[in-house]
Structures are given as C-alpha cells and as structure tokens.
Design a protein around this motif. Structure first.
Motif, PDB file in Angstrom:
ATOM      1  N   GLN A   1     -22.285  29.836   3.448  1.00  0.00           N
ATOM      2  CA  GLN A   1     -22.225  28.341   3.385  1.00  0.00           C
ATOM      3  C   GLN A   1     -21.621  27.533   2.576  1.00  0.00           C
ATOM      4  O   GLN A   1     -21.156  26.627   2.876  1.00  0.00           O
ATOM      5  CB  GLN A   1     -23.729  28.125   2.970  1.00  0.00           C
ATOM      6  CG  GLN A   1     -25.051  28.702   3.922  1.00  0.00           C
ATOM      7  CD  GLN A   1     -25.004  28.017   5.052  1.00  0.00           C
ATOM      8  OE1 GLN A   1     -24.296  26.776   5.426  1.00  0.00           O
ATOM      9  NE2 GLN A   1     -25.928  28.290   6.323  1.00  0.00           N
ATOM     10  N   SER A   2     -20.830  28.249   1.325  1.00  0.00           N
ATOM     11  CA  SER A   2     -20.135  27.501   0.510  1.00  0.00           C
ATOM     12  C   SER A   2     -18.821  27.472   1.017  1.00  0.00           C
ATOM     13  O   SER A   2     -17.928  26.434   0.536  1.00  0.00           O
ATOM     14  CB  SER A   2     -20.045  28.219  -0.716  1.00  0.00           C
ATOM     15  OG  SER A   2     -19.435  29.666  -0.852  1.00  0.00           O
TER      16      SER A   2
ATOM     17  N   ASN B   1     -13.873  32.818   5.231  1.00  0.00           N
ATOM     18  CA  ASN B   1     -13.452  32.383   6.443  1.00  0.00           C
ATOM     19  C   ASN B   1     -12.616  33.569   7.241  1.00  0.00           C
ATOM     20  O   ASN B   1     -12.436  34.552   6.741  1.00  0.00           O
ATOM     21  CB  ASN B   1     -12.202  31.417   6.030  1.00  0.00           C
ATOM     22  CG  ASN B   1     -12.835  30.157   5.214  1.00  0.00           C
ATOM     23  OD1 ASN B   1     -13.461  29.470   5.593  1.00  0.00           O
ATOM     24  ND2 ASN B   1     -12.361  30.257   3.699  1.00  0.00           N
ATOM     25  N   GLN B   2     -12.810  33.117   8.747  1.00  0.00           N
ATOM     26  CA  GLN B   2     -11.823  33.673   9.427  1.00  0.00           C
ATOM     27  C   GLN B   2     -10.478  32.904   9.678  1.00  0.00           C
ATOM     28  O   GLN B   2     -10.373  31.755   9.697  1.00  0.00           O
ATOM     29  CB  GLN B   2     -12.182  34.101  10.862  1.00  0.00           C
ATOM     30  CG  GLN B   2     -13.365  34.797  11.080  1.00  0.00           C
ATOM     31  CD  GLN B   2     -13.939  35.047  12.479  1.00  0.00           C
ATOM     32  OE1 GLN B   2     -13.006  34.862  13.300  1.00  0.00           O
ATOM     33  NE2 GLN B   2     -15.098  35.770  12.583  1.00  0.00           N
ATOM     34  N   VAL B   3      -9.441  33.786   9.840  1.00  0.00           N
ATOM     35  CA  VAL B   3      -8.057  33.188   9.747  1.00  0.00           C
ATOM     36  C   VAL B   3      -7.455  33.709  11.001  1.00  0.00           C
ATOM     37  O   VAL B   3      -7.161  34.966  11.341  1.00  0.00           O
ATOM     38  CB  VAL B   3      -7.072  33.485   8.489  1.00  0.00           C
ATOM     39  CG1 VAL B   3      -5.799  32.862   8.656  1.00  0.00           C
ATOM     40  CG2 VAL B   3      -7.889  33.214   7.153  1.00  0.00           C
ATOM     41  N   TRP B   4      -6.763  32.680  11.805  1.00  0.00           N
ATOM     42  CA  TRP B   4      -6.201  32.893  13.272  1.00  0.00           C
ATOM     43  C   TRP B   4      -4.779  32.381  12.926  1.00  0.00           C
ATOM     44  O   TRP B   4      -4.593  31.076  12.842  1.00  0.00           O
ATOM     45  CB  TRP B   4      -7.060  32.319  14.329  1.00  0.00           C
ATOM     46  CG  TRP B   4      -8.520  32.872  14.649  1.00  0.00           C
ATOM     47  CD1 TRP B   4      -9.496  32.961  13.801  1.00  0.00           C
ATOM     48  CD2 TRP B   4      -8.763  33.636  15.829  1.00  0.00           C
ATOM     49  NE1 TRP B   4     -10.277  33.568  14.501  1.00  0.00           N
ATOM     50  CE2 TRP B   4     -10.026  33.992  15.823  1.00  0.00           C
ATOM     51  CE3 TRP B   4      -8.224  34.126  16.971  1.00  0.00           C
ATOM     52  CZ2 TRP B   4     -10.775  34.619  16.380  1.00  0.00           C
ATOM     53  CZ3 TRP B   4      -8.655  34.759  17.909  1.00  0.00           C
ATOM     54  CH2 TRP B   4      -9.996  35.049  17.767  1.00  0.00           C
TER      55      TRP B   4
ATOM     56  N   LEU C   1     -13.108  24.728   1.770  1.00  0.00           N
ATOM     57  CA  LEU C   1     -12.100  24.265   2.578  1.00  0.00           C
ATOM     58  C   LEU C   1     -11.735  22.750   2.332  1.00  0.00           C
ATOM     59  O   LEU C   1     -10.619  22.427   2.349  1.00  0.00           O
ATOM     60  CB  LEU C   1     -12.422  24.488   4.144  1.00  0.00           C
ATOM     61  CG  LEU C   1     -12.568  25.912   4.392  1.00  0.00           C
ATOM     62  CD1 LEU C   1     -13.119  25.804   6.062  1.00  0.00           C
ATOM     63  CD2 LEU C   1     -11.112  26.396   4.492  1.00  0.00           C
ATOM     64  N   ARG C   2     -12.760  21.939   2.187  1.00  0.00           N
ATOM     65  CA  ARG C   2     -12.479  20.538   1.821  1.00  0.00           C
ATOM     66  C   ARG C   2     -11.617  20.577   0.691  1.00  0.00           C
ATOM     67  O   ARG C   2     -10.831  19.604   0.405  1.00  0.00           O
ATOM     68  CB  ARG C   2     -13.713  19.828   1.758  1.00  0.00           C
ATOM     69  CG  ARG C   2     -14.135  19.753   3.049  1.00  0.00           C
ATOM     70  CD  ARG C   2     -15.489  18.737   3.253  1.00  0.00           C
ATOM     71  NE  ARG C   2     -16.181  18.514   4.485  1.00  0.00           N
ATOM     72  CZ  ARG C   2     -15.646  17.640   5.609  1.00  0.00           C
ATOM     73  NH1 ARG C   2     -14.391  17.070   5.325  1.00  0.00           N
ATOM     74  NH2 ARG C   2     -16.270  17.537   6.757  1.00  0.00           N
ATOM     75  N   LYS C   3     -12.155  21.294  -0.481  1.00  0.00           N
ATOM     76  CA  LYS C   3     -11.299  21.224  -1.470  1.00  0.00           C
ATOM     77  C   LYS C   3      -9.735  21.637  -1.588  1.00  0.00           C
ATOM     78  O   LYS C   3      -8.864  21.095  -2.045  1.00  0.00           O
ATOM     79  CB  LYS C   3     -11.965  22.079  -2.651  1.00  0.00           C
ATOM     80  CG  LYS C   3     -11.330  22.349  -4.077  1.00  0.00           C
ATOM     81  CD  LYS C   3     -11.923  23.303  -5.029  1.00  0.00           C
ATOM     82  CE  LYS C   3     -12.322  24.582  -4.527  1.00  0.00           C
ATOM     83  NZ  LYS C   3     -13.029  25.318  -5.587  1.00  0.00           N
ATOM     84  N   GLU C   4      -9.613  22.657  -0.472  1.00  0.00           N
ATOM     85  CA  GLU C   4      -8.167  22.962  -0.449  1.00  0.00           C
ATOM     86  C   GLU C   4      -7.227  21.794   0.555  1.00  0.00           C
ATOM     87  O   GLU C   4      -6.422  21.565  -0.074  1.00  0.00           O
ATOM     88  CB  GLU C   4      -8.083  24.308   0.391  1.00  0.00           C
ATOM     89  CG  GLU C   4      -8.806  25.529  -0.242  1.00  0.00           C
ATOM     90  CD  GLU C   4      -8.469  26.689   0.418  1.00  0.00           C
ATOM     91  OE1 GLU C   4      -7.176  26.839   1.013  1.00  0.00           O
ATOM     92  OE2 GLU C   4      -9.363  27.587   0.573  1.00  0.00           O
ATOM     93  N   HIS C   5      -8.042  21.164   1.072  1.00  0.00           N
ATOM     94  CA  HIS C   5      -7.491  20.084   1.881  1.00  0.00           C
ATOM     95  C   HIS C   5      -7.165  18.759   1.055  1.00  0.00           C
ATOM     96  O   HIS C   5      -6.278  18.443   1.351  1.00  0.00           O
ATOM     97  CB  HIS C   5      -8.329  19.714   3.008  1.00  0.00           C
ATOM     98  CG  HIS C   5      -7.805  18.489   3.795  1.00  0.00           C
ATOM     99  ND1 HIS C   5      -8.111  17.229   3.709  1.00  0.00           N
ATOM    100  CD2 HIS C   5      -7.119  18.627   4.874  1.00  0.00           C
ATOM    101  CE1 HIS C   5      -7.713  16.398   4.486  1.00  0.00           C
ATOM    102  NE2 HIS C   5      -6.799  17.146   5.407  1.00  0.00           N
TER     103      HIS C   5
END
Length: 305
Positions: free
Chosen positions: A56-57, A38-41, A62-66
């Motif tokens: 692609q993974s 990921n990019q983090v801003w 991200l959905r898992k972290e959410h």
C-alpha cells in the motif's frame, strides 16, 4: 500478498497509456521486473512504466520520486530512473503510476562487481554527489536514518531468526558489530540526501562495475551512515578502504562505525529474503542471500577497524 487487486498486464498498461499519455501508447512493452513495491515494464528502448502492486505504501513512494528525482538527477554521475510522466488513479487502475527513463544494466545480485577498485571509486563518487544538504521539506526515513540504537528490537529479532534458521555462522560476532555501531556518537551534521535502500538488487552493473542506481522509493534526508553501509554490502572484499578514501568528505570513525551497523541490518534483512526465495516462500528472492552472507563475513572481520 499483493495490495493491487487489478492484474497488471500488457493490455492494462496499454490502456492506461492510451487514456493519459497517448503519444507513448504505441511503443513496445515488456515486463522488466517485479520489485518489492512495483512492477517495472520496459517501454520502447529508453522508457519504463512503474506500477505499484505489492504494498500500500508504494503510491506515496512513487509520488515522492516524481517530486524529487528530476531535481537530483542532473548532479548524479550514474544513471537513475528519472520520472517523465505521472499517471493518476483512474477507474481502470486506482493507483498512481510513473513513466521513467529506462536504466540499462544488470542487478548486482545477479551480476556482481568484478572490478573492485573501479566499483569502489564509482560508488564513492555517486554518493559524494548525492549526499548534499537537503531542504527543509525533504522526506524523512520510514524506518532508518535515525539513531541506530532505535533499531535494537529489530536487530535482535532478525539475528535470532537468522540464527534459528541456520543462516548465521557466528551470531556473537554479528552482535558485536551492531553493538559497536549502536554505541558510536550520533550524526551531528546536516540532514543529507540519501538513497536509503542500497542493496545489490537496487544497483546495476555492466562490464564488472556499477553503471546505474534504481528504486529511490526510500529517498530521504538524514545520517549518511545509512548509505555508507554500501561499502560492505555492495563492494567485494578489500574495497571498503578505497571507497572511504575516495568519498568526500572522508567519513570519520563514528560514521564508519554507524555504517557497519546499518550494513548488518541490511544484510540480515536480505538474508531472510534470500532464504525465503530458496524455499519458495512469498516475497523471497534467492539471489539476495549470497551477497548478504558475504557482507556479514566482511563486517565481522572489520569490527575493530
């Protein structure tokens, strides 16, 4: 090679916020980091936007972290990036993305620990709090957390490649650490919550000690030895014993042996990424090499402990 065809820019993120979270759209934006997935801003003073860009993974991670981090965060003694909003795929950007809390600090690959005892106690306290039995629906590890012997082929390839590149001083000693670890009894306890990817770029420091842990994309449930490898990959020389004395429950000999094996695998992977960075190859990060070299030196000195 990036898996996201859309260029990630400040204008893109501003548009996404306007479309889905307009109350955040006027905050200042600044690129924080380009990670593996990921990019983090940075978004204002206290938030961040994470967008998948290189694998692609990353979408599923991200959905898992959410789904899980808001549940785990309240019990953890160090700051972590807690998801606040989920951005859904759209015509403008066809992938999910997150708004999380911003965790201040410097990555340990760039700002190593200097207060060894305090860092050992802090890391042990964090992992003691994280390593609790996970529910039945908790995710499994992608390529870690199972029997260490299952990684034999990856280990052999990584060691051979690193040796050929001149990155390993004593390949026989490294092999001895891994073989001892692979021969240790397997984990027979409950599946525990694990960070799953504790290398120096995923833990933050300030004033010489740890202050935050980031990138929980590999969060899963399994053998705690996978995370306990951090005693050798994150801490300075001589701090592992204090870490093991502070962590609860105190890890038995078999768990410490397995942890050394996972530490070898992590160090070999980071060694290759560091070398790629030194030579300007894609995906390389030159600051990952020195901590990996130091970890291997610690591990080869401790195989019989």
């Amino acid at each position: 090679m990036t898996a996201t065809e859309t260029d990630i820019t400040e204008d893109l993120i501003r548009d996404l916020l306007c479309e889905q979270h307009p109350d955040l759209a006027d905050r200042p934006l600044k690129l924080g980091a380009c990670g593996w997935d990921n990019q983090v801003w940075r978004l204002g003073d206290d938030l961040a936007v994470r967008l998948p860009w290189a694998t692609q993974s990353a979408d599923a991670l991200l959905r898992k972290e959410h789904a899980w981090l808001p549940i785990l965060a309240p019990r953890l003694p160090l700051q972590i990036p807690v998801p606040q909003r989920l951005g859904e795929p759209s015509e403008r950007f066809p992938r999910p993305w997150l708004v999380t809390t911003w965790v201040p600090g410097d990555p340990a690959d760039r700002a190593p620990v200097t207060r060894a005892a305090e860092a050992a106690v802090t890391l042990a306290g964090f992992l003691t709090a994280l390593h609790r039995p996970a529910p039945d629906g908790a995710p499994a590890g992608r390529d870690r957390g199972g029997p260490l012997a299952d990684t034999a082929e990856n280990f052999a390839q990584g060691l051979a490649s690193a040796t050929e590149l001149g990155l390993i001083r004593d390949p026989d000693a490294v092999r001895a650490v891994w073989e001892d670890a692979a021969a240790a009894p397997e984990w027979a306890g409950p599946r525990l919550w694990l960070h799953g990817d504790l290398h120096p770029a995923n833990i933050l420091t300030t004033n010489g000690t740890f202050c935050g842990v980031i990138d929980f994309g590999d969060l899963f449930a399994g053998d705690p030895a996978c995370d306990l490898a951090a005693a050798w990959t994150l801490l300075p020389d001589g701090a592992a014993d204090l870490f093991h004395e502070t962590y609860r429950p105190s890890p038995d000999a078999a768990t410490r042996r397995r942890a050394r094996g996972w530490a070898v695998l992590r160090a070999l992977a980071c060694l290759h990424i560091g070398d790629a960075g030194v030579h300007g190859r894609p995906g390389g990060k030159p600051t990952w090499g020195p901590p990996a070299q130091a970890a291997l030196q610690r591990l080869t000195a401790s195989v019989h402990q």
